[in-house]
Write a protein that holds these residues in place. Structure first.
Motif, PDB file in Angstrom:
ATOM      1  N   VAL A 172       0.834  -1.203   0.000  1.00 40.87           N
ATOM      2  CA  VAL A 172       0.000   0.000   0.000  1.00 40.87           C
ATOM      3  C   VAL A 172       0.865   1.248   0.000  1.00 40.87           C
ATOM      4  CG1 VAL A 172      -1.645   1.359   1.357  1.00 40.87           C
ATOM      5  CG2 VAL A 172      -1.981  -1.091   1.092  1.00 40.87           C
ATOM      6  N   THR A 173       1.894   1.254   0.840  1.00 38.09           N
ATOM      7  CA  THR A 173       2.728   2.450   0.966  1.00 38.09           C
ATOM      8  C   THR A 173       3.746   2.580  -0.163  1.00 38.09           C
ATOM      9  OG1 THR A 173       4.206   1.227   2.453  1.00 38.09           O
ATOM     10  CG2 THR A 173       2.451   2.523   3.471  1.00 38.09           C
ATOM     11  N   ARG A 174       4.100   1.456  -0.785  1.00 37.50           N
ATOM     12  CA  ARG A 174       5.082   1.487  -1.864  1.00 37.50           C
ATOM     13  C   ARG A 174       4.469   1.949  -3.182  1.00 37.50           C
ATOM     14  NH1 ARG A 174       7.039  -3.157  -0.970  1.00 37.50           N
ATOM     15  NH2 ARG A 174       5.781  -4.399  -2.417  1.00 37.50           N
ATOM     16  N   HIS A 175       3.217   1.572  -3.422  1.00 39.07           N
ATOM     17  CA  HIS A 175       2.565   1.888  -4.691  1.00 39.07           C
ATOM     18  C   HIS A 175       1.449   2.907  -4.444  1.00 39.07           C
ATOM     19  CE1 HIS A 175       4.762  -1.426  -6.355  1.00 39.07           C
ATOM     20  NE2 HIS A 175       4.140  -2.308  -5.612  1.00 39.07           N
ATOM     21  N   THR A 176       1.696   4.136  -4.836  1.00 37.89           N
ATOM     22  CA  THR A 176       0.654   5.162  -4.688  1.00 37.89           C
ATOM     23  C   THR A 176      -0.217   5.153  -5.944  1.00 37.89           C
ATOM     24  OG1 THR A 176       2.216   6.797  -5.553  1.00 37.89           O
ATOM     25  CG2 THR A 176       2.029   6.606  -3.162  1.00 37.89           C
ATOM     26  N   CYS A 177      -0.958   4.063  -6.105  1.00 42.58           N
ATOM     27  CA  CYS A 177      -1.708   3.876  -7.343  1.00 42.58           C
ATOM     28  C   CYS A 177      -3.127   4.418  -7.273  1.00 42.58           C
ATOM     29  CB  CYS A 177      -1.740   2.396  -7.715  1.00 42.58           C
ATOM     30  SG  CYS A 177      -2.363   1.342  -6.390  1.00 42.58           S
ATOM     31  N   PHE A 178      -3.555   4.889  -6.087  1.00 38.40           N
ATOM     32  CA  PHE A 178      -4.902   5.419  -5.952  1.00 38.40           C
ATOM     33  C   PHE A 178      -4.837   6.935  -5.772  1.00 38.40           C
ATOM     34  CE2 PHE A 178      -3.359   3.592  -1.978  1.00 38.40           C
ATOM     35  CZ  PHE A 178      -3.347   4.695  -1.130  1.00 38.40           C
ATOM     36  N   LEU A 246      -9.696 -10.613   6.032  1.00 40.41           N
ATOM     37  CA  LEU A 246      -9.186  -9.445   5.330  1.00 40.41           C
ATOM     38  C   LEU A 246     -10.126  -9.150   4.172  1.00 40.41           C
ATOM     39  CD1 LEU A 246      -5.533  -8.675   4.417  1.00 40.41           C
ATOM     40  CD2 LEU A 246      -7.277  -8.501   2.633  1.00 40.41           C
ATOM     41  N   ALA A 247     -10.524  -7.906   4.031  1.00 45.13           N
ATOM     42  CA  ALA A 247     -11.460  -7.524   2.974  1.00 45.13           C
ATOM     43  C   ALA A 247     -10.775  -6.653   1.937  1.00 45.13           C
ATOM     44  CB  ALA A 247     -12.647  -6.767   3.566  1.00 45.13           C
ATOM     45  N   ILE A 248     -11.003  -6.985   0.682  1.00 45.29           N
ATOM     46  CA  ILE A 248     -10.592  -6.136  -0.427  1.00 45.29           C
ATOM     47  C   ILE A 248     -11.787  -6.002  -1.348  1.00 45.29           C
ATOM     48  CG2 ILE A 248      -9.544  -8.146  -1.591  1.00 45.29           C
ATOM     49  CD1 ILE A 248      -7.709  -6.141  -3.051  1.00 45.29           C
ATOM     50  N   ALA A 249     -12.088  -4.770  -1.758  1.00 47.33           N
ATOM     51  CA  ALA A 249     -13.293  -4.532  -2.547  1.00 47.33           C
ATOM     52  C   ALA A 249     -13.105  -3.289  -3.406  1.00 47.33           C
ATOM     53  CB  ALA A 249     -14.512  -4.368  -1.632  1.00 47.33           C
ATOM     54  N   LEU A 255     -12.176  -2.471 -11.475  1.00 43.93           N
ATOM     55  CA  LEU A 255     -11.364  -1.753 -10.498  1.00 43.93           C
ATOM     56  C   LEU A 255     -10.793  -2.692  -9.442  1.00 43.93           C
ATOM     57  CD1 LEU A 255     -13.433   1.523  -9.926  1.00 43.93           C
ATOM     58  CD2 LEU A 255     -11.208   1.306 -11.062  1.00 43.93           C
ATOM     59  N   LEU A 256     -11.530  -3.737  -9.092  1.00 42.54           N
ATOM     60  CA  LEU A 256     -11.014  -4.698  -8.117  1.00 42.54           C
ATOM     61  C   LEU A 256      -9.797  -5.430  -8.668  1.00 42.54           C
ATOM     62  CD1 LEU A 256     -11.211  -6.078  -5.391  1.00 42.54           C
ATOM     63  CD2 LEU A 256     -12.849  -7.683  -6.378  1.00 42.54           C
ATOM     64  N   ARG A 257      -9.822  -5.781  -9.942  1.00 42.11           N
ATOM     65  CA  ARG A 257      -8.651  -6.424 -10.545  1.00 42.11           C
ATOM     66  C   ARG A 257      -7.450  -5.491 -10.509  1.00 42.11           C
ATOM     67  NH1 ARG A 257     -12.695  -8.838 -13.838  1.00 42.11           N
ATOM     68  NH2 ARG A 257     -12.705  -7.081 -15.286  1.00 42.11           N
ATOM     69  N   ALA A 258      -7.661  -4.225 -10.855  1.00 39.92           N
ATOM     70  CA  ALA A 258      -6.570  -3.253 -10.836  1.00 39.92           C
ATOM     71  C   ALA A 258      -6.065  -3.012  -9.419  1.00 39.92           C
ATOM     72  CB  ALA A 258      -7.031  -1.943 -11.468  1.00 39.92           C
ATOM     73  N   TRP A 259      -6.956  -2.960  -8.465  1.00 38.01           N
ATOM     74  CA  TRP A 259      -6.621  -2.753  -7.059  1.00 38.01           C
ATOM     75  C   TRP A 259      -5.807  -3.947  -6.540  1.00 38.01           C
ATOM     76  CZ3 TRP A 259      -5.343   0.285  -3.519  1.00 38.01           C
ATOM     77  CH2 TRP A 259      -5.792   0.285  -2.204  1.00 38.01           C
ATOM     78  N   SER A 260      -6.218  -5.166  -6.881  1.00 42.82           N
ATOM     79  CA  SER A 260      -5.486  -6.359  -6.467  1.00 42.82           C
ATOM     80  C   SER A 260      -4.087  -6.383  -7.081  1.00 42.82           C
ATOM     81  CB  SER A 260      -6.252  -7.621  -6.870  1.00 42.82           C
ATOM     82  OG  SER A 260      -7.518  -7.672  -6.251  1.00 42.82           O
ATOM     83  N   ASP A 261      -3.993  -6.005  -8.355  1.00 48.00           N
ATOM     84  CA  ASP A 261      -2.682  -5.955  -9.010  1.00 48.00           C
ATOM     85  C   ASP A 261      -1.780  -4.935  -8.329  1.00 48.00           C
ATOM     86  OD1 ASP A 261      -3.501  -7.873 -10.797  1.00 48.00           O
ATOM     87  OD2 ASP A 261      -3.939  -6.461 -12.422  1.00 48.00           O
ATOM     88  N   CYS A 262      -2.325  -3.787  -8.010  1.00 48.37           N
ATOM     89  CA  CYS A 262      -1.554  -2.743  -7.342  1.00 48.37           C
ATOM     90  C   CYS A 262      -1.010  -3.235  -6.008  1.00 48.37           C
ATOM     91  CB  CYS A 262      -2.432  -1.510  -7.138  1.00 48.37           C
ATOM     92  SG  CYS A 262      -1.709  -0.255  -6.050  1.00 48.37           S
ATOM     93  N   LEU A 263      -1.812  -4.022  -5.292  1.00 51.02           N
ATOM     94  CA  LEU A 263      -1.426  -4.530  -3.980  1.00 51.02           C
ATOM     95  C   LEU A 263      -0.631  -5.832  -4.056  1.00 51.02           C
ATOM     96  CD1 LEU A 263      -4.800  -3.882  -2.131  1.00 51.02           C
ATOM     97  CD2 LEU A 263      -2.731  -2.503  -2.027  1.00 51.02           C
ATOM     98  N   GLU A 264      -0.369  -6.286  -5.285  1.00 51.92           N
ATOM     99  CA  GLU A 264       0.429  -7.497  -5.525  1.00 51.92           C
ATOM    100  C   GLU A 264      -0.237  -8.724  -4.895  1.00 51.92           C
ATOM    101  OE1 GLU A 264       4.324  -6.626  -4.044  1.00 51.92           O
ATOM    102  OE2 GLU A 264       4.576  -4.894  -5.360  1.00 51.92           O
ATOM    103  N   LEU A 265      -1.556  -8.766  -4.974  1.00 51.87           N
ATOM    104  CA  LEU A 265      -2.306  -9.898  -4.456  1.00 51.87           C
ATOM    105  C   LEU A 265      -2.587 -10.896  -5.576  1.00 51.87           C
ATOM    106  CD1 LEU A 265      -4.962  -8.289  -2.059  1.00 51.87           C
ATOM    107  CD2 LEU A 265      -3.157  -9.884  -1.426  1.00 51.87           C
ATOM    108  N   ALA A 266      -2.146 -12.105  -5.404  1.00 48.44           N
ATOM    109  CA  ALA A 266      -2.371 -13.145  -6.411  1.00 48.44           C
ATOM    110  C   ALA A 266      -3.680 -13.855  -6.095  1.00 48.44           C
ATOM    111  CB  ALA A 266      -1.219 -14.128  -6.438  1.00 48.44           C
TER     112      ALA A 266
END
Length: 270
Positions: A172-178, A246-249, A255-266
């Motif tokens: 989250v802190t490394r990628h300021t993608c939002f 843990l919730a991601i939405a 946008l969820l796919r892009a958000w997951s990619d940004c957070l490096e979540l597989a």
């Protein structure tokens, strides 16, 4: 009596008027054994709502946050039949500090999944409700998520940094993608605000069943895209459980796919 959203909304408003709002901005808080805050209003609201539900819907047990773990586990055995799940005051820290972001959250679970959810923001008199397969509403008005564009760089992110696993916090802190980051402090309201289009990205590291049972249903029925993961493994966790998730939405699946990619979540977001 059949549980209908409008009837449940009336019960929540009555509970807030009786047990929550009269003590707001003038009540002391103390720490529970798990480190979270509790006030006199928390158990008072749970008692009031428990009595009202027992009167109107006899025979359906209730699992509340203000129960012991053993009591909660015993109640959870009814999740395959019918079970109320209540957080009588979600956002107790806010409530005790005078910050106007707290709520009452109530879900009806049948067949191992939430089928009805209602969340009341008593300060704004906003009641969010949803019934599985029937949509979601705010004060009788249908709600939908909103996204300003297809890029997460244009999105507002609601992120609880405190409970994130270290590797996810680093991402989250490394990628300021939002676009910008906020944190409300009431999980139930955060799900509702996502559903109503007030932000577009969501990340929370440790939600309990009573935090998300109603809110996740409201977000799903409104059209948001969401996943609950097991914090240690970041694997999908779909069963009804007392263990935190843990919730991601996001406002939509793209946008969820892009958000997951940004957070490096597989993870598979569909």
């Amino acid at each position: 009596m059949t549980a209908e959203p409008n009837h449940i909304a009336r019960l929540l408003r009555d509970t807030a008027a009786t047990a929550i709002l009269p003590n707001w901005q003038g009540i002391a808080a103390r720490h529970k054994s798990d480190g979270s805050f509790v006030t006199e209003s928390d158990p008072a609201a749970q008692r009031h709502l428990t009595e009202a539900l027992a009167h109107d819907f006899p025979g359906i047990p209730l699992l509340g946050e203000e129960m012991t773990r053993a009591e909660q586990e015993r109640m959870l055995r009814n999740a395959d039949s019918a079970l109320w799940v209540v957080d009588p005051l979600d956002g107790t820290s806010n409530y005790a500090a005078g910050f106007p972001a707290f709520s009452i959250s109530l879900a009806l679970i049948e067949g191992g999944r939430p089928v009805l959810g209602a969340i009341l923001d008593p300060v704004r008199d906003e009641c969010f409700v949803a019934a599985r397969g029937r949509g979601a509403w705010l004060n009788d008005r249908p709600i939908r998520p909103f996204a300003p564009s297809r890029s997460i760089r244009d999105c507002l992110a609601m992120v609880d940094l405190k409970r994130l696993p270290p590797e996810l916090l680093q991402a989250v802190t490394r990628h300021t993608c939002f676009g910008s980051q906020r944190y409300l402090g009431s999980v139930a309201l955060e799900w509702c605000w996502l559903a109503a289009g007030r932000f577009q990205l969501y990340l929370h590291g440790g939600q309990k069943l009573w935090d998300y049972a109603a809110g996740r249903l409201i977000a799903d029925e409104a059209g948001a895209a969401a996943l609950h993961l097991i914090p240690d493994s970041l694997e999908p966790g779909t069963e009804i459980t007392l263990e935190p998730r843990l919730a991601i939405a996001a406002a939509n699946a793209e946008l969820l796919r892009a958000w997951s990619d940004c957070l490096e979540l597989a993870v598979d977001v569909g």
